[in-house]
Each structure stands twice: as structure tokens, then as C-alpha cells.
Design a protein around this motif. Structure first.
Motif, PDB file in Angstrom:
ATOM      1  N   ASP A 292     -10.239 -10.115  -5.031  1.00  9.78           N
ATOM      2  CA  ASP A 292     -11.871 -10.157  -5.396  1.00  9.78           C
ATOM      3  C   ASP A 292     -11.969  -9.265  -6.581  1.00  9.78           C
ATOM      4  OD1 ASP A 292     -14.309  -9.926  -5.249  1.00  9.78           O
ATOM      5  OD2 ASP A 292     -14.386  -9.983  -2.926  1.00  9.78           O
ATOM      6  N   LYS A 293     -12.821  -9.561  -7.294  1.00  5.84           N
ATOM      7  CA  LYS A 293     -13.026  -8.694  -8.564  1.00  5.84           C
ATOM      8  C   LYS A 293     -14.574  -8.516  -8.645  1.00  5.84           C
ATOM      9  CE  LYS A 293      -8.944  -8.982 -11.092  1.00  5.84           C
ATOM     10  NZ  LYS A 293      -8.158  -9.549 -12.419  1.00  5.84           N
ATOM     11  N   SER A 294     -15.366  -8.829  -7.690  1.00  5.72           N
ATOM     12  CA  SER A 294     -16.888  -8.944  -7.786  1.00  5.72           C
ATOM     13  C   SER A 294     -17.484  -7.512  -7.487  1.00  5.72           C
ATOM     14  CB  SER A 294     -17.401  -9.769  -6.663  1.00  5.72           C
ATOM     15  OG  SER A 294     -17.050  -9.563  -5.293  1.00  5.72           O
ATOM     16  N   HIS A 295     -16.708  -6.474  -6.991  1.00  2.21           N
ATOM     17  CA  HIS A 295     -17.367  -5.365  -6.357  1.00  2.21           C
ATOM     18  C   HIS A 295     -17.541  -4.436  -7.704  1.00  2.21           C
ATOM     19  CE1 HIS A 295     -17.797  -1.379  -4.662  1.00  2.21           C
ATOM     20  NE2 HIS A 295     -17.756  -2.018  -3.415  1.00  2.21           N
ATOM     21  N   PRO A 296     -18.604  -3.705  -7.795  1.00  2.00           N
ATOM     22  CA  PRO A 296     -18.934  -2.834  -9.004  1.00  2.00           C
ATOM     23  C   PRO A 296     -17.808  -1.822  -9.273  1.00  2.00           C
ATOM     24  CG  PRO A 296     -20.827  -3.163  -7.509  1.00  2.00           C
ATOM     25  CD  PRO A 296     -19.657  -3.444  -6.814  1.00  2.00           C
ATOM     26  N   GLN A 297     -17.044  -1.373  -8.222  1.00  6.21           N
ATOM     27  CA  GLN A 297     -16.086  -0.340  -8.584  1.00  6.21           C
ATOM     28  C   GLN A 297     -14.528  -0.985  -8.411  1.00  6.21           C
ATOM     29  OE1 GLN A 297     -18.111   2.220  -5.196  1.00  6.21           O
ATOM     30  NE2 GLN A 297     -16.477   3.461  -6.132  1.00  6.21           N
ATOM     31  N   THR A 298     -14.686  -2.334  -9.168  1.00  5.78           N
ATOM     32  CA  THR A 298     -13.430  -2.995  -9.127  1.00  5.78           C
ATOM     33  C   THR A 298     -12.267  -2.213  -9.975  1.00  5.78           C
ATOM     34  OG1 THR A 298     -14.167  -5.139  -8.808  1.00  5.78           O
ATOM     35  CG2 THR A 298     -12.085  -5.200  -9.926  1.00  5.78           C
ATOM     36  N   GLU A 299     -12.535  -1.973 -11.168  1.00  2.47           N
ATOM     37  CA  GLU A 299     -11.390  -0.992 -11.746  1.00  2.47           C
ATOM     38  C   GLU A 299     -10.944   0.015 -10.997  1.00  2.47           C
ATOM     39  OE1 GLU A 299     -11.024   0.897 -16.310  1.00  2.47           O
ATOM     40  OE2 GLU A 299     -12.992  -0.350 -15.753  1.00  2.47           O
ATOM     41  N   GLU A 300     -11.724   0.692 -10.324  1.00  2.00           N
ATOM     42  CA  GLU A 300     -11.199   2.084  -9.704  1.00  2.00           C
ATOM     43  C   GLU A 300     -10.286   1.663  -8.293  1.00  2.00           C
ATOM     44  OE1 GLU A 300     -12.820   6.464  -8.075  1.00  2.00           O
ATOM     45  OE2 GLU A 300     -14.334   4.902  -8.681  1.00  2.00           O
ATOM     46  N   ILE A 301     -10.886   0.212  -7.879  1.00  2.00           N
ATOM     47  CA  ILE A 301     -10.102  -0.007  -6.431  1.00  2.00           C
ATOM     48  C   ILE A 301      -8.849  -0.539  -6.906  1.00  2.00           C
ATOM     49  CG2 ILE A 301     -10.037  -1.906  -4.833  1.00  2.00           C
ATOM     50  CD1 ILE A 301     -13.106  -1.613  -4.957  1.00  2.00           C
ATOM     51  N   TYR A 302      -8.719  -1.315  -8.098  1.00  2.00           N
ATOM     52  CA  TYR A 302      -7.485  -1.793  -8.443  1.00  2.00           C
ATOM     53  C   TYR A 302      -6.432  -0.662  -8.983  1.00  2.00           C
ATOM     54  CZ  TYR A 302      -8.472  -6.634  -7.752  1.00  2.00           C
ATOM     55  OH  TYR A 302      -8.623  -8.034  -7.291  1.00  2.00           O
ATOM     56  N   SER A 303      -6.917   0.357  -9.593  1.00  2.00           N
ATOM     57  CA  SER A 303      -5.996   1.199 -10.106  1.00  2.00           C
ATOM     58  C   SER A 303      -5.714   2.260  -9.087  1.00  2.00           C
ATOM     59  CB  SER A 303      -6.999   2.370 -11.007  1.00  2.00           C
ATOM     60  OG  SER A 303      -6.350   3.614 -11.650  1.00  2.00           O
ATOM     61  N   THR A 304      -6.323   2.387  -7.974  1.00  2.00           N
ATOM     62  CA  THR A 304      -5.954   2.724  -6.802  1.00  2.00           C
ATOM     63  C   THR A 304      -4.948   2.132  -6.027  1.00  2.00           C
ATOM     64  OG1 THR A 304      -8.240   4.006  -6.400  1.00  2.00           O
ATOM     65  CG2 THR A 304      -6.600   3.784  -4.558  1.00  2.00           C
ATOM     66  N   LEU A 305      -5.089   0.830  -5.942  1.00  2.00           N
ATOM     67  CA  LEU A 305      -3.898  -0.070  -5.520  1.00  2.00           C
ATOM     68  C   LEU A 305      -2.386   0.139  -6.334  1.00  2.00           C
ATOM     69  CD1 LEU A 305      -5.828  -3.297  -4.444  1.00  2.00           C
ATOM     70  CD2 LEU A 305      -4.402  -1.490  -2.877  1.00  2.00           C
ATOM     71  N   GLU A 306      -2.696   0.406  -7.413  1.00  2.00           N
ATOM     72  CA  GLU A 306      -1.526   0.507  -8.416  1.00  2.00           C
ATOM     73  C   GLU A 306      -0.917   1.593  -8.046  1.00  2.00           C
ATOM     74  OE1 GLU A 306      -2.753  -0.069 -12.426  1.00  2.00           O
ATOM     75  OE2 GLU A 306      -3.130  -2.294 -12.322  1.00  2.00           O
ATOM     76  N   ASP A 307      -1.766   2.806  -7.931  1.00  2.00           N
ATOM     77  CA  ASP A 307      -1.043   4.095  -7.719  1.00  2.00           C
ATOM     78  C   ASP A 307      -0.147   3.986  -6.347  1.00  2.00           C
ATOM     79  OD1 ASP A 307      -1.898   5.162 -10.098  1.00  2.00           O
ATOM     80  OD2 ASP A 307      -3.665   6.089  -9.344  1.00  2.00           O
ATOM     81  N   LEU A 308      -1.185   3.375  -5.334  1.00  2.00           N
ATOM     82  CA  LEU A 308      -0.384   3.262  -4.095  1.00  2.00           C
ATOM     83  C   LEU A 308       0.982   2.453  -4.074  1.00  2.00           C
ATOM     84  CD1 LEU A 308      -3.662   2.728  -1.845  1.00  2.00           C
ATOM     85  CD2 LEU A 308      -2.113   4.520  -1.704  1.00  2.00           C
ATOM     86  N   ALA A 309       0.865   1.362  -4.831  1.00  2.00           N
ATOM     87  CA  ALA A 309       1.960   0.502  -4.991  1.00  2.00           C
ATOM     88  C   ALA A 309       3.273   1.200  -5.419  1.00  2.00           C
ATOM     89  CB  ALA A 309       1.728  -0.580  -5.747  1.00  2.00           C
ATOM     90  N   ARG A 310       3.043   2.044  -6.566  1.00  2.00           N
ATOM     91  CA  ARG A 310       4.126   2.947  -6.850  1.00  2.00           C
ATOM     92  C   ARG A 310       4.702   3.981  -5.672  1.00  2.00           C
ATOM     93  NH1 ARG A 310       1.040   2.453 -11.724  1.00  2.00           N
ATOM     94  NH2 ARG A 310      -0.173   4.555 -11.319  1.00  2.00           N
ATOM     95  N   GLN A 311       3.812   4.552  -5.083  1.00  2.00           N
ATOM     96  CA  GLN A 311       4.293   5.465  -4.139  1.00  2.00           C
ATOM     97  C   GLN A 311       4.736   4.709  -2.878  1.00  2.00           C
ATOM     98  OE1 GLN A 311       1.067   8.670  -3.051  1.00  2.00           O
ATOM     99  NE2 GLN A 311      -0.283   7.607  -4.622  1.00  2.00           N
ATOM    100  N   MET A 312       4.256   3.712  -2.596  1.00  2.00           N
ATOM    101  CA  MET A 312       4.789   2.824  -1.197  1.00  2.00           C
ATOM    102  C   MET A 312       6.662   2.232  -1.675  1.00  2.00           C
ATOM    103  SD  MET A 312       1.857   0.492   0.352  1.00  2.00           S
ATOM    104  CE  MET A 312       1.414  -0.575  -1.330  1.00  2.00           C
ATOM    105  N   GLU A 313       6.435   1.774  -2.988  1.00  2.00           N
ATOM    106  CA  GLU A 313       8.015   1.344  -3.500  1.00  2.00           C
ATOM    107  C   GLU A 313       8.734   2.582  -3.456  1.00  2.00           C
ATOM    108  OE1 GLU A 313       7.312  -0.768  -7.149  1.00  2.00           O
ATOM    109  OE2 GLU A 313       6.244  -2.310  -6.003  1.00  2.00           O
ATOM    110  N   ALA A 314       8.417   3.885  -3.970  1.00  2.00           N
ATOM    111  CA  ALA A 314       9.219   5.028  -3.758  1.00  2.00           C
ATOM    112  C   ALA A 314       9.498   5.277  -2.347  1.00  2.00           C
ATOM    113  CB  ALA A 314       8.541   6.151  -4.753  1.00  2.00           C
TER     114      ALA A 314
END
Length: 246
Positions: free
Chosen positions: A130-152
Motif C-alpha cells: 500500500d502506498k496510499s497513506h500520507p506518510q508512505t515515504e516515512e513508513i517505507y523508509s522505516t521498513l528498510e531500516d528494520l529490514a537491514r537490522q533484521m537481516e543482521a
């Protein structure tokens, strides 16, 4: 049960036994136990067996269970999806397409998965990617940060839960944007540190999202509660209250 407690087993009791045997991986024993049922197995019994077949990848037994369910509950989309999941996990994409055609021919509609979270008395709903939320950019950026930490931390995306015949990289990308992960990311950026995150989901949480949420709860040191179609999942310090059994 009959001798010690004077209770005559009903359909629900047999379904529970099939579920217990199936989840423990004793699929042959579960199938044999079904033969001892003194009446025709109902949808609960076949559904328990089908769910176990999905968990352990038993295609033949899963197909048989699904075909029985299609006769008992021809409009229950969840059972078609479970069979499709079994085929997809085995890479049998022609069979996945066949199940979808059957659903289309029978007019069976799959309910779109969605997750929602309430923040400051407002409900925010998310669909997959979903990319309809007004805070989509921040949401996806947070997921990218989490993805790196999870994989580590050792997390490996379980691409068996992507039900499309696409490249591995695209499968992993899709997994990171499931609705519950989007809702979690929004909850993290919208609430104060230490505040529990509570999410609702209309379908069963997928295995990959369940694993990812355990990692996230430990990384961010937050309690995350997800209520899916089956039960409550209370994630804390990398563990879930269901014991990975749902």
C-alpha cells in the motif's frame, strides 16, 4: 474420554485430535485416525488436515483434503487459497493457476488481506504494498531500516509465502511490504518508544510476517499485539505467545 469422563466425542473433538496430530507432523497418523471416526468427517476435520498439509508440504494429502472441502464448502475461499499455497510452496505454478481458474469459474471471491491500527482515535488501514497513506515515504523508509537490522540479526525472508512465480529478489521485496509490516512501521513512527503496538488483521498472519514481527519486537524493544483471524499474537523480546503454533 467415554470411560473416564462419560463424554461422547463429537465432531469438534475429532477435529481437535486431527489438528493436534497434524500440527505435530503426524499426517499419516491423522489420516488413519480419520478412518476411525464413526460419521462422515465435517469441514472442521478436513480443514485441520488441510492446514497441517500446508505446514508440512504434503501435496497429495492436501489435495484430497481440499477436494473434500470444496464439496462441503464450495464458496469458502480460504480453502482454495490454502491449496494454492501448498502448490506455490512446491513451485507448481500450473496447479496454482488451475486453482485460481476453479475459483473464477465457481464465482469464489478471495477476501483481500488488510491490517489496521488505531492511533490518536483514528484508524489507519493498509493493504499489501500500500502506498496510499500520507506518510508512505516515512513508513517505507522505516521498513528498510528494520529490514537491514533484521537481516543482521539472522532473519531470512521465507519466500514460500509469496504466491507468484517471480524472481527471488522480487519475492523478498514483496514480503517486506505485507500489510501487517506496514501497520507495524506506521505504529513505530506514530507512537512513543515503549508504547505497545496493537494491530488487527482480517486474515491469518502469514508465517514470514510472524517471524519478522518476533525479530522486530526484539530490535525495537516493543510489545506488538496482532489479532488475526485465528487468535491474538503477543510478541515480546523476540517471542510470541502462541509458541509458533497457530
Amino acid at each position: 474420554m467415554c470411560q473416564d469422563y462419560c463424554i461422547t466425542p463429537r465432531e469438534v473433538h475429532y477435529a481437535c485430535m486431527i489438528d493436534l496430530l497434524g500440527r505435530a507432523g503426524h499426517l499419516d497418523e491423522a489420516r488413519d485416525f480419520m478412518k476411525s471416526i464413526p460419521f462422515a468427517p465435517d469441514a472442521n476435520v478436513w480443514g485441520a488436515l488441510l492446514g497441517a498439509c500446508r505446514m508440512y508440504g504434503n501435496i497429495d494429502l492436501g489435495k484430497h483434503a481440499a477436494e473434500c472441502l470444496f464439496q462441503l464448502e464450495p464458496q469458502n475461499a480460504a480453502k482454495y487459497v490454502l491449496l494454492s499455497n501448498i502448490y506455490a510452496a512446491a513451485g507448481r505454478w500450473d496447479d496454482v493457476a488451475k486453482v485460481r481458474r476453479i475459483m473464477k469459474d465457481r464465482g469464489v471471491q478471495k477476501q483481500p488481506g488488510c491490517s489496521w491500527i488505531e492511533v490518536k482515535n483514528k484508524v489507519h488501514t493498509f493493504m499489501v504494498e500500500d502506498k496510499s497513506h500520507p506518510q508512505t515515504e516515512e513508513i517505507y523508509s522505516t521498513l528498510e531500516d528494520l529490514a537491514r537490522q533484521m537481516e543482521a540479526a539472522g532473519y531470512v525472508p521465507d519466500t514460500n509465502f509469496v504466491l507468484h512465480d517471480v524472481e527471488m529478489e522480487q519475492k523478498e521485496h514483496s514480503l517486506y511490504h505485507h500489510s501487517e509490516k506496514l501497520a507495524i512501521a506506521f505504529g513505530l513512527i506514530s507512537t512513543l518508544p515503549g508504547i505497545p503496538i496493537r494491530i488487527m488483521k482480517n486474515l491469518r498472519v502469514c508465517g514470514d510476517c510472524h517471524t519478522a514481527t518476533k525479530f522486530i519486537s526484539k530490535i525495537v524493544q516493543r510489545e506488538i499485539i496482532i489479532r488475526d483471524a485465528n487468535r491474538f499474537h503477543h510478541f515480546k523480546d523476540g517471542l510470541c505467545s502462541c509458541g509458533d503454533y497457530w
